[in-house]
Design a protein around this motif. Structure first.
Motif, PDB file in Angstrom:
ATOM      1  N   TYR A  74       0.812  -1.217   0.000  1.00  0.00           N
ATOM      2  CA  TYR A  74       0.000   0.000   0.000  1.00  0.00           C
ATOM      3  C   TYR A  74       0.850   1.275   0.000  1.00  0.00           C
ATOM      4  O   TYR A  74       0.316   2.376   0.016  1.00  0.00           O
ATOM      5  N   ASN A  76       3.357   4.289  -1.224  1.00  0.00           N
ATOM      6  CA  ASN A  76       3.520   5.084  -2.441  1.00  0.00           C
ATOM      7  C   ASN A  76       4.998   5.089  -2.861  1.00  0.00           C
ATOM      8  O   ASN A  76       5.823   5.750  -2.245  1.00  0.00           O
ATOM      9  N   SER A  85      -2.223  -0.487  -9.032  1.00  0.00           N
ATOM     10  CA  SER A  85      -2.876  -1.442  -8.153  1.00  0.00           C
ATOM     11  C   SER A  85      -4.278  -1.760  -8.645  1.00  0.00           C
ATOM     12  O   SER A  85      -4.921  -0.943  -9.314  1.00  0.00           O
ATOM     13  N   SER A  86      -4.743  -2.938  -8.295  1.00  0.00           N
ATOM     14  CA  SER A  86      -6.110  -3.340  -8.623  1.00  0.00           C
ATOM     15  C   SER A  86      -7.088  -2.557  -7.762  1.00  0.00           C
ATOM     16  O   SER A  86      -6.704  -2.014  -6.705  1.00  0.00           O
ATOM     17  N   ASP A  88      -9.270  -3.521  -5.696  1.00  0.00           N
ATOM     18  CA  ASP A  88      -9.376  -4.047  -4.327  1.00  0.00           C
ATOM     19  C   ASP A  88      -8.059  -3.956  -3.558  1.00  0.00           C
ATOM     20  O   ASP A  88      -7.971  -4.406  -2.410  1.00  0.00           O
ATOM     21  N   LYS A  89      -7.020  -3.411  -4.204  1.00  0.00           N
ATOM     22  CA  LYS A  89      -5.699  -3.195  -3.588  1.00  0.00           C
ATOM     23  C   LYS A  89      -4.993  -4.499  -3.212  1.00  0.00           C
ATOM     24  O   LYS A  89      -4.053  -4.494  -2.412  1.00  0.00           O
ATOM     25  N   LYS A  90      -5.402  -5.617  -3.811  1.00  0.00           N
ATOM     26  CA  LYS A  90      -4.801  -6.909  -3.472  1.00  0.00           C
ATOM     27  C   LYS A  90      -3.772  -7.377  -4.488  1.00  0.00           C
ATOM     28  O   LYS A  90      -3.110  -8.393  -4.282  1.00  0.00           O
ATOM     29  N   ARG A  92      -0.690  -5.719  -7.161  1.00  0.00           N
ATOM     30  CA  ARG A  92       0.030  -4.518  -7.584  1.00  0.00           C
ATOM     31  C   ARG A  92       1.143  -4.908  -8.542  1.00  0.00           C
ATOM     32  O   ARG A  92       1.758  -5.969  -8.403  1.00  0.00           O
TER      33      ARG A  92
END
Length: 253
Positions: A74, A76, A85-86, A88-90, A92
């Motif tokens: 997560y 930067n 990233s996707s 759903d942030k799962k 990258r």
């Protein structure tokens, strides 16, 4: 007593493995500077072996910190390396220019993803589980859910020459705690080819008619679109559209 020593050893080992985000930033920034330094040396003094070694070191460090530091999923890193990233942030993707190509640029991409037991990072593998020497840059990651799983759509980009580029998509799942590339889910054309766009890059610059994204996805309508080109490879504002029917993306126009 032995149990206490074992716990202390584990904690000490974990502390050595983990790094602060500030330390990670400094290390990766230093590696990128080395790549840039040896790029200019390679251009001036043919130091290509050193440039290759700098890229190998950067990739090694990147995989190590991404695998050992879950919070990096997560973080930067945009001032150091290109990341997408996707939703759903799962999942990258981390992409960089190795500076080892000519007009046909040589990009590398590493994927990091969430599992049930933490975070993993890896390069894709090709035949015989050998690392795949992909020359693509990951530009975006979309996703949608089926009854069985979440499917990720990675939009990838390759620079073929000083003028021509190519973009298409790859499909992935992260089921069973592993990143798996799955066969294309798009209906093939009359030649049996998966859709992709080879285009004149210059036609996208200062062109009000060129779309912002050459490939886009509407997760509500399950429609994947590819921009069309004219006979000279110039990008137009028309699209070929494919709608997911529960099994694959079928062309609808």
């Amino acid at each position: 007593m032995r149990q206490l020593l074992a716990i202390l050893f584990f904690l000490s080992y974990s502390a050595l493995q983990a790094q602060s985000l500030e330390e990670i930033n400094k290390q990766l920034e230093s590696d990128i500077k080395q790549i840039n330094y040896w790029y200019y040396e390679a251009s001036a003094n043919s130091k290509y072996d050193s440039l290759e070694a700098a890229n190998i070191q950067f990739e090694k460090h990147l995989l190590k910190v991404l695998n050992n530091n879950p919070e990096t999923l997560y973080h930067n890193f945009d001032t150091i390396i290109h990341t997408v990233s996707s939703p759903d942030k799962k999942l990258r993707a981390y992409s960089w220019d190795t500076n080892m190509g000519g007009t046909m640029r040589d990009f590398q991409t590493v994927f990091q993803y969430q599992t049930k037991n933490g975070v993993k990072a890896e390069k894709l593998t090709g035949k015989d589980n050998e690392p795949e020497d992909a020359i693509y840059w990951c530009n975006a990651i979309h996703s949608f859910k089926t009854k069985q799983q979440t499917i990720y759509i990675a939009v990838i980009y390759a620079k073929l020459s000083s003028i021509y580029s190519y973009t298409t998509v790859l499909f992935f799942t992260t089921e069973n705690d592993s990143l798996t590339e799955i066969p294309s889910l798009i209906e093939t054309d009359e030649n049996g080819d998966t859709p992709g766009i080879e285009y004149n890059f210059l036609s996208t610059i200062d062109n009000p008619n060129a779309p912002d994204e050459l490939i886009d996805f509407d997760p509500k309508k399950f429609i994947l679109r590819f921009a069309k080109t004219d006979d000279d490879g110039n990008v137009t504002n028309s699209f070929d559209s494919y709608k997911f029917n529960g099994e694959y993306f079928k062309k609808v126009n």
